[in-house]
Design a protein around this motif. Structure first.
Motif, PDB file in Angstrom:
ATOM      1  N   SER A 289      -7.370   5.855   6.845  1.00 38.03           N
ATOM      2  CA  SER A 289      -7.409   7.245   6.386  1.00 38.03           C
ATOM      3  C   SER A 289      -8.840   7.776   6.355  1.00 38.03           C
ATOM      4  CB  SER A 289      -6.770   7.370   5.004  1.00 38.03           C
ATOM      5  OG  SER A 289      -5.393   7.058   5.047  1.00 38.03           O
ATOM      6  N   CYS A 290      -9.793   6.907   5.994  1.00 36.50           N
ATOM      7  CA  CYS A 290     -11.207   7.316   5.989  1.00 36.50           C
ATOM      8  C   CYS A 290     -11.658   7.712   7.390  1.00 36.50           C
ATOM      9  CB  CYS A 290     -12.082   6.190   5.445  1.00 36.50           C
ATOM     10  SG  CYS A 290     -11.948   5.947   3.667  1.00 36.50           S
TER      11      CYS A 290
ATOM     12  N   ASN B 112       0.988   3.876  -2.114  1.00 41.88           N
ATOM     13  CA  ASN B 112       0.246   5.095  -2.438  1.00 41.88           C
ATOM     14  C   ASN B 112      -0.659   5.521  -1.290  1.00 41.88           C
ATOM     15  OD1 ASN B 112       1.427   5.099  -4.992  1.00 41.88           O
ATOM     16  ND2 ASN B 112      -0.254   3.917  -5.901  1.00 41.88           N
ATOM     17  N   GLU B 113      -1.268   4.528  -0.635  1.00 45.70           N
ATOM     18  CA  GLU B 113      -2.149   4.827   0.491  1.00 45.70           C
ATOM     19  C   GLU B 113      -1.367   5.411   1.662  1.00 45.70           C
ATOM     20  OE1 GLU B 113      -2.118   2.138  -1.276  1.00 45.70           O
ATOM     21  OE2 GLU B 113      -4.152   1.860  -2.088  1.00 45.70           O
TER      22      GLU B 113
ATOM     23  N   LEU C 295      -6.227   2.550   3.641  1.00 44.61           N
ATOM     24  CA  LEU C 295      -7.302   3.378   3.108  1.00 44.61           C
ATOM     25  C   LEU C 295      -8.444   3.524   4.119  1.00 44.61           C
ATOM     26  CD1 LEU C 295      -8.520   4.955   0.771  1.00 44.61           C
ATOM     27  CD2 LEU C 295      -9.436   2.795  -0.122  1.00 44.61           C
TER      28      LEU C 295
ATOM     29  N   GLU D  73       0.813  -1.215   0.000  1.00 46.47           N
ATOM     30  CA  GLU D  73       0.000   0.000   0.000  1.00 46.47           C
ATOM     31  C   GLU D  73       0.853   1.275   0.000  1.00 46.47           C
ATOM     32  OE1 GLU D  73      -3.801  -0.399   2.406  1.00 46.47           O
ATOM     33  OE2 GLU D  73      -2.487  -1.780   3.500  1.00 46.47           O
TER      34      GLU D  73
ATOM     35  N   THR E 299      -7.136  -2.005   6.144  1.00 47.85           N
ATOM     36  CA  THR E 299      -6.259  -1.355   5.174  1.00 47.85           C
ATOM     37  C   THR E 299      -5.906   0.062   5.607  1.00 47.85           C
ATOM     38  OG1 THR E 299      -8.062  -0.391   3.865  1.00 47.85           O
ATOM     39  CG2 THR E 299      -7.402  -2.657   3.344  1.00 47.85           C
TER      40      THR E 299
ATOM     41  N   SER F 245      -0.681   9.027   0.852  1.00 47.67           N
ATOM     42  CA  SER F 245      -1.884   9.841   1.066  1.00 47.67           C
ATOM     43  C   SER F 245      -2.139  10.062   2.551  1.00 47.67           C
ATOM     44  CB  SER F 245      -3.098   9.164   0.424  1.00 47.67           C
ATOM     45  OG  SER F 245      -2.946   9.066  -0.976  1.00 47.67           O
TER      46      SER F 245
END
Length: 297
Positions: free
Chosen positions: A210-211, A34-35, A207, A32, A205, A38
């Motif tokens: 991050s959410c 890229n995640e 992601l 991960e 994950t 971010s």
């Protein structure tokens, strides 16, 4: 010599745990990337808001912000404290405030650092269920998970008919550990203990994590005072024996916290990736406690 010996022995004590955490981290960076990038950008934006929106002065000249110690001027630093309202310079519980003080606007009553450990724990005990309710909201919007009461794995709250009764929530920080931290790290200042009321959420994950962080950022009732991103690629995991998470210090301002006088009480929320959460164990924690004690942390 004795100090150096203890530091070397402490590193050996948690070596296997450290290796497992490091191997897990290598996998996450490969899967991960890229995640993670971010996430770092999101953390940076939250950290900038922390420094902009909470200019509380500090009496010492260094502060842990995110991933490093920043040496700063006592006139410009931002730092979270635990405060209580008072009309005489003495820390008081909301129930101890006199009728004369109650007739005033709360904004007219000055804030002072909370120095009573008893009062701090009393406030944290009342704050804990309020924090749990809020964390459930954030987790529901981000596929967050909690350890089940049975102890068998992690469960998403949206999959549970009655989440509050099936989730194993965190407990208020132990008194013994709080006293250790107060003496070892904060020179006896109880107001620096910002993690007595705490909770954690687990994510499959980066992601999803991050959410949840985005949900916290956008929540009008939540003010982030400090954030530490141990999933940053430049974070030195030796500082935490290989363990990683995202830790936030937050104050919650809603009708309940205003009514109870807790809108200045700081809590800690940890966001943890499932792969790291699975490595944590009772035995591993015992080794980490011994590691921490040998280092006098």
């Amino acid at each position: 010599w004795v100090r150096k010996t203890e530091l070397r022995s402490s590193a050996t004590l948690i070596l296997q745990d450290n290796l497992m955490y490091d191997a897990t981290w290598e996998d996450i960076m490969l899967q991960e990337p890229n995640e993670l990038e971010s996430l770092q950008s999101l953390v940076a934006s939250i950290r900038s808001a922390c420094l902009r929106d909470h200019p509380v002065q500090l009496t010492e000249d260094c502060l842990l912000l995110g991933d490093s110690i920043r040496i700063v001027s006592s006139k410009t630093v931002s730092v979270p404290w635990l405060f209580t309202r008072t009309n005489s310079g003495q820390s008081v519980c909301p129930s101890d405030v006199s009728p004369q003080v109650e007739s005033k606007s709360l904004e007219d009553i000055p804030l002072v650092p909370m120095q009573s450990l008893d009062q701090l724990f009393a406030c944290a005990s009342v704050m804990q269920p309020i924090l749990q309710a809020k964390v459930l909201q954030w987790a529901t919007t981000s596929r967050g998970m909690f350890r089940s009461v049975s102890g068998e794995g992690f469960m998403r709250c949206e999959d549970l008919p009655s989440p509050a009764s099936q989730i194993k929530f965190a407990k208020v920080k132990g008194v013994g550990r709080a006293i250790e931290k107060q003496i070892r790290s904060y020179k006896g200042d109880a107001s620096r203990l910002t993690d007595v009321a705490r909770e954690s959420v687990v994510f499959e994950t980066v992601l999803d994590l991050s959410c949840c962080l985005e949900a916290i950022k956008c929540d009008a009732q939540a003010s982030v005072l400090r954030i530490k991103n141990r999933y940053a690629t430049d974070y030195n995991s030796v500082m935490s024996a290989g363990y990683r998470d995202v830790a936030l210090n937050i104050v919650l301002t809603n009708e309940a916290t205003k009514l109870l006088g807790l809108c200045h009480h700081i809590v800690e929320v940890q966001l943890i990736l499932e792969k790291f959460a699975k490595i944590k164990s009772a035995e591993g924690h015992k080794r980490y406690v011994e590691f921490r004690n040998r280092r006098a942390e």
